[in-house]
Each structure stands twice: as structure tokens, then as C-alpha cells.
Design a protein around this motif. Structure first.
Motif, short mmCIF file in Angstrom:
data_model
loop_
_atom_site.label_atom_id
_atom_site.label_comp_id
_atom_site.label_asym_id
_atom_site.label_seq_id
_atom_site.Cartn_x
_atom_site.Cartn_y
_atom_site.Cartn_z
N GLY A 11 0.82 -1.21 0.00
CA GLY A 11 0.00 0.00 0.00
C GLY A 11 0.84 1.25 0.00
N CYS A 12 2.05 1.17 -0.58
CA CYS A 12 2.96 2.31 -0.62
C CYS A 12 3.11 2.79 -2.05
N THR A 13 3.30 4.08 -2.20
CA THR A 13 3.60 4.68 -3.49
C THR A 13 4.97 5.33 -3.43
N LEU A 14 5.75 5.14 -4.51
CA LEU A 14 7.08 5.72 -4.61
C LEU A 14 7.04 6.90 -5.55
N LEU A 15 7.68 7.99 -5.17
CA LEU A 15 7.65 9.21 -5.95
C LEU A 15 9.06 9.76 -6.09
N LEU A 16 9.44 10.07 -7.33
CA LEU A 16 10.68 10.80 -7.57
C LEU A 16 10.34 12.27 -7.65
N ASP A 17 10.87 13.05 -6.72
CA ASP A 17 10.61 14.49 -6.68
C ASP A 17 11.51 15.18 -7.69
N SER A 21 13.46 19.14 -14.85
CA SER A 21 13.38 17.93 -15.65
C SER A 21 14.05 16.72 -15.02
N TRP A 22 14.71 16.85 -13.88
CA TRP A 22 15.39 15.71 -13.27
C TRP A 22 15.00 15.58 -11.79
N ALA A 23 15.08 14.35 -11.29
CA ALA A 23 14.71 14.11 -9.90
C ALA A 23 15.91 14.28 -8.98
N SER A 24 15.66 14.75 -7.76
CA SER A 24 16.73 14.92 -6.79
C SER A 24 16.54 14.05 -5.56
N SER A 25 15.33 13.57 -5.31
CA SER A 25 15.09 12.74 -4.14
C SER A 25 13.98 11.75 -4.43
N VAL A 26 13.98 10.67 -3.63
CA VAL A 26 12.94 9.65 -3.74
C VAL A 26 12.18 9.62 -2.42
N ALA A 27 10.85 9.56 -2.52
CA ALA A 27 10.00 9.55 -1.33
C ALA A 27 9.05 8.36 -1.38
N VAL A 28 8.81 7.76 -0.23
CA VAL A 28 7.86 6.65 -0.11
C VAL A 28 6.65 7.15 0.67
N CYS A 38 9.08 7.89 4.34
CA CYS A 38 10.50 8.25 4.42
C CYS A 38 10.96 8.76 3.07
N GLY A 39 12.18 9.27 3.03
CA GLY A 39 12.75 9.79 1.80
C GLY A 39 14.25 9.78 1.86
N SER A 40 14.88 9.98 0.69
CA SER A 40 16.33 9.96 0.62
C SER A 40 16.76 10.59 -0.69
N PRO A 41 17.98 11.14 -0.78
CA PRO A 41 18.50 11.58 -2.08
C PRO A 41 18.50 10.41 -3.06
N ALA A 42 18.08 10.67 -4.29
CA ALA A 42 17.89 9.58 -5.25
C ALA A 42 19.19 9.09 -5.85
N SER A 43 20.28 9.84 -5.72
CA SER A 43 21.56 9.43 -6.30
C SER A 43 22.70 10.02 -5.49
N ALA A 44 23.89 9.44 -5.69
CA ALA A 44 25.07 9.94 -5.00
C ALA A 44 25.47 11.30 -5.55
N HIS A 45 26.23 12.08 -4.76
CA HIS A 45 26.65 13.40 -5.21
C HIS A 45 27.56 13.33 -6.43
N SER A 46 28.29 12.24 -6.57
CA SER A 46 29.20 12.10 -7.70
C SER A 46 28.49 11.69 -8.98
N LEU A 78 10.34 -0.77 6.48
CA LEU A 78 9.10 -0.09 6.86
C LEU A 78 9.01 0.14 8.37
N ALA A 79 9.53 -0.82 9.15
CA ALA A 79 9.43 -0.70 10.61
C ALA A 79 10.22 0.50 11.12
N ASN A 80 11.39 0.73 10.55
CA ASN A 80 12.23 1.86 10.98
C ASN A 80 12.08 3.09 10.10
N ARG A 81 11.15 3.01 9.11
CA ARG A 81 10.87 4.14 8.21
C ARG A 81 12.15 4.65 7.53
N ARG A 82 12.87 3.70 6.91
CA ARG A 82 14.09 4.05 6.20
C ARG A 82 14.16 3.29 4.88
#
Length: 509
Positions: A11-17, A21-28, A38-46, A78-82
Motif C-alpha cells: 500500500g505504498c507509493t514511490l515518488l521521484l521528486d 526535468s530531473w529528480a533529486s530525491s525519492v519519497a515513499v 520516508c525519503g532519501s537523495p535519489a543518487s550519490a553526489h558524484s 518499513l518498521a524503521n521508516r528508512r
């Protein structure tokens, strides 16, 4: 819109913010609770930004993101929201990923690149197992992928090629050409047929065994600027856009005719009362006439307006055309069997003419302009009779069927009622809470009229009460024009996103 994917069981939806024109983070997000988990940067800085994502077919806690130089497999806690990412290794290859397709068993997933090749990635070990084709890469990149039950791949490209590929070297066995870049592929049933969507707003059906394309539906790929019904017929209407004019069959919502003029935009169209010609106004300053049955050119009026032709209307006797231009001039043209000559130039407007309507007796017309004026012209003596002024950019105007009043709409969101006799404003009502009113049409008895604009809503109004009776919700773009068909069966609205919506005219008592 940002790329979105749904997990099969959580019952979760994933979204690239995506900023721009490009995504910088991913959110659940939790669908049930309607809140972010939860959310996180979608890619490494490099690495570059991520642009696409796909969920696992069998596991609820696995998904993949990819983009410019990055492919990541994520695990959801999901339990630790990460969420925990693992970068996939592509060796020495540097690629911009445009699409992802997960295998049914989740052991592998495939990514298509802007370089025109396909990478097969191992989901468990997060490494590339093979890639190809090595030599004959797909022109303009791989834009979408479809994995068949047999393990074969259907590849869609930016060049409009749909190809069947086999083996680890992705050898092309069969291919067809469609119009526009391939944007989506989906199979029917077990894959005996599949459907192809393109950037030109066309959908094809392809049979797997014969591998021949069949066009099943099409629409405009750019903003639609005008719509007009064939006189006294509700079954046929025409629309115009960039590069083309199309004639549609209303009962089947099917395209009957397409008239293509490359690299120019048609701003307005009119079907002559006798049904023998389609008159069109183009941004290259020309008025073009075509036969409605075949689309064959009949004549062209060159240099009709210096800043493009923005509006056009024809008299009921089919002997004259009234046109408006980007420079604000109104011109009357005499149309003969083999000749088209300029009758008169009317110079009052200071900006582009947006709409023209002619009275039933062919002796007067009203023109709306972006300079904030509407002018009633005598097109026999070629003089101004009345002028209406308001603090707005007028986008549309309509005569009441009894022709004693006109109604107007524009950027000030107001609907104005005006007396034809002395030019006085009778009434002004708010037509839209937000955004301009871009189009309107009135029923043949004058009891009701419809409006549409930047609020994306189709509104039906009681003329005498100046009250909304019905509201149509469906457009995702700004409504540019709309028409009530003869006989009041349908309302057809068109919008800036290329959509044509057909509405059933409500039963009114």
C-alpha cells in the motif's frame, strides 16, 4: 509529472521528486494513511540525477531507480521508516538511463539508455550481466522496453522504431516504424498483441506474429487553437493545431481527415455554410482553403496579415471572409469562383484580433481584441458602429441569436453582457474563480451558453439568470475553445494539452 510507481502489496507509493526535468530525491508514501513514510537523495553526489523508477514484481520492499550515470536498487525498512540504496556496477560504461523494465521473477531488470543500448542488471548481486547491441545501437536512444513471456524484448526508440530483440546480443529480428518517439509499450494478454504509444499522440496495435503496425487512435500532439462544427451537422467537427487540421466523426470519436502543413500553426478555422470548403488562418500570414472531403488545397491568400492571421469568419452567402491579424487589422475578402481579392481594411484595434462573429444578415460583424476592445463593424459601408471597452484582454465574443446583445469573456475572468444598439454594458458576472475565459458558445435558442478557460472547467450557464447550471470536470490543461453542436446533443471542448473532450449536453427543463 514526476515518475510514480506502486508497490504490489504494502500500500505504498514511490515518488521521484523532480525540480524541472530531473529528480533529486525519492519519497515513499503510504496510500492508506496518505502520508510520507520516508525519503532519501535519489543518487550519490558524484552521479547525475535519477529520472525513472520501477517496483519489484514479487517483493514489496524492493525498487529500482536510474538516471544520469546512476542505477540503484533500494530496500525499504518499513518498521524503521528508512530506505537503503545499493549502487549497481556498470563497469566502465557511463550511461544516461531513460527506462527500466523488471523481469517477472525479479532476478534481472533491463535499462534502456540514451546511447541506444540495453543493459541487463542482476537484481541480487547489483552488477551488469551483459549489454548490447554492441555495434548497431538504436538511433535517438531506447525510450521504453517491454519484456515478453518468452524472454524476448520489445524495444521502443526515440526515432520511432519498435524492434523485437533476441539473445544476449539483442539482435534485431523484426522492426516497424511508427510516427513520433515511442513513449510507452504494453502487452495484451500473453503478448500475442501489444500496444505502442508515441510522442505524436498516436496509439498503434502490433500483432506479434505478423509484426505489422495498425493505427487505432490519434489526437493532436500540440495545443488545439479552435474547433468548429459542420453547418447544421452534429456528426462532424474540425480542429486545428500546430502543423495540421483534423476532421472528426463525433459518434465514433474517430479521425476522418488530416490536413498537414509542416512548420506553421493554424490559429482558427471556419467551415463554409455550403460545406464546400474549410477556411483556415495560419501564423505565417496566409489564409488557406481546403476541400472537407479530401483535404485538397483550393486556394491560398498570401500576405493576408503581416503578423499572422489570428481569427477568421465567413458570411452565410459564402462570398466573403472576414479575417483578423496579429497587428490588429480586420480585413474583408471577396471570394469568387477563381478569385480572392481584398475588399477593405478596417484599422481600429491596436493588438491581435482574437475572435470574429458575423450577424445572420451578413451586414455586421463583431471583433474581439487583446487591446481590451470589442468593435461592431458595418461590413457593407466598412465603418465602425459601436465599441465596447473593458480592462481586460478579450478572448471570445458571441452574438445572442436575437442579435440584440453580445456576451464577452477575457483575462479579467468576467462575462460581460453588452447592448448592440448603444454599446452599454448591461451586466457583468464572474465567470471564473481563477484564470482567463478563453472560449464560449451559445445555444441556437439563446437560453444557455457554455464557457471554458484556464480553470480547466466547462461551465453551462443560464443566459437570463447568468447562473451556472452544470460544471464539467475533465481537462488537465487550459481550455482554449469549445462549441455546442447543432441540435444541442454534445459540447466539444479543446485544450492547450491537445485534448478533445466530448460532453453529453445535459437534459434541461
Amino acid at each position: 509529472m514526476s515518475p510514480v510507481s506502486s508497490s504490489p502489496g504494502t500500500g505504498c507509493t514511490l515518488l521521484l521528486d523532480k525540480p524541472l526535468s530531473w529528480a533529486s530525491s525519492v519519497a515513499v508514501w503510504s496510500i492508506d494513511k496518505r502520508e510520507a513514510i520516508c525519503g532519501s537523495p535519489a543518487s550519490a553526489h558524484s552521479a547525475g540525477h535519477a529520472a525513472v523508477l520501477v517496483c519489484s514484481n514479487s517483493r514489496d520492499d524492493i525498487f529500482v531507480t536510474a538516471g544520469n550515470g546512476t542505477v540503484r536498487v533500494w530496500e525499504l525498512d518499513l518498521a524503521n521508516r528508512r530506505i537503503h540504496p545499493t549502487e549497481c556496477h556498470m563497469g566502465l560504461l557511463k550511461r544516461v538511463i531513460q527506462c527500466i523494465k523488471m523481469a517477472d521473477d525479479d532476478n534481472y531488470f533491463y535499462v534502456g539508455t540514451s546511447s541506444g543500448d540495453i543493459l541487463k542488471m542482476n537484481t541480487k548481486h547489483r552488477v551488469m550481466s551483459d549489454h548490447g547491441p554492441k555495434k548497431q545501437k538504436f538511433s535517438m536512444g531506447v525510450t521504453t522496453l517491454l519484456l515478453l513471456k518468452t524472454g524476448d524484448l520489445i524495444v521502443g526508440t526515440g526515432e520511432g522504431i519498435v524492434a523485437l530483440c533476441k539473445g544476449s546480443n539483442y539482435k534485431v529480428m523484426k522492426k516497424v516504424q511508427v510516427k513520433g518517439a515511442v513513449t510507452s509499450l504494453t502487452r495484451r494478454g500473453e503478448g500475442h498483441q501489444f500496444f505502442v504509444g508515441t510522442s505524436e499522440c498516436q496509439i498503434y496495435r502490433i500483432d506479434y506474429s505478423a509484426f505489422k503496425e495498425e493505427l487505432i487512435t490519434a489526437c493532436h500532439s500540440d495545443a488545439i487553437h479552435d474547433i468548429v462544427f459542420s453547418p447544421e451537422m452534429s456528426d462532424l467537427f474540425a480542429t486545428c493545431s500546430k502543423n495540421d487540421i483534423r476532421v472528426w466523426h463525433t459518434p465514433e470519436s474517430r479521425e476522418l481527415l488530416r490536413i498537414v502543413i509542416p512548420n506553421v500553426t493554424c490559429n482558427a478555422i471556419e467551415i463554409m455554410r455550403d460545406g464546400k470548403s474549410i477556411i483556415s488562418a495560419w501564423n505565417d500570414g496566409k489564409i488557406r482553403a481546403f476541400t472537407p472531403e479530401t483535404g485538397r488545397p483550393m486556394y491560398v491568400i498570401n500576405h493576408a496579415h503581416s503578423l499572422g492571421v489570428t481569427a477568421v469568419a465567413a458570411t452565410r452567402d459564402c462570398k466573403r471572409i472576414v479575417s483578423g491579424g496579429g497587428e490588429g487589422q480586420v480585413r474583408v475578402w471577396e471570394i469568387g469562383e477563381k478569385t480572392q481579392k481584398l475588399g477593405e481594411v478596417l484599422k481600429e484595434h491596436l493588438s491581435a484580433v482574437s475572435c470574429i462573429k458575423i450577424k445572420k444578415d451578413d451586414r455586421e460583424c463583431v471583433t474581439a481584441s487583446l487591446d481590451g476592445t470589442c468593435i461592431i463593424w458595418d461590413i457593407v459601408r466598412f465603418v465602425r458602429k459601436q465599441m465596447f471597452m473593458a480592462n481586460t484582454l478579450f478572448k471570445c465574443v458571441c452574438y445572442h441569436p436575437e442579435e440584440h446583445q453580445i456576451i464577452t469573456g477575457g483575462t479579467n475572468r468576467q462575462i460581460g453582457y453588452w447592448e448592440v444598439f448603444d454599446g452599454s454594458e448591461v451586466r457583468e458576472v464572474e465567470g471564473s474563480v481563477s484564470g482567463s475565459i478563453n472560449g464560449m458558445d451559445i445555444t441556437s435558442d439563446g437560453a444557455y451558453f457554455v464557457t471554458g478557460g484556464d480553470d480547466h472547467l466547462v461551465k453551462l450557464w443560464d443566459y437570463n439568470q447568468a447562473a451556472v447550471t452544470h460544471v464539467g470536470v475533465g481537462h488537465s490543461g487550459n481550455i482554449t475553445r469549445l462549441k455546442i453542436c447543432p441540435g444541442n446533443k454534445f459540447i466539444v471542448s479543446v485544450s492547450a494539452d491537445g485534448a478533445i473532450l466530448l460532453w453529453t449536453y445535459p437534459t434541461l427543463h
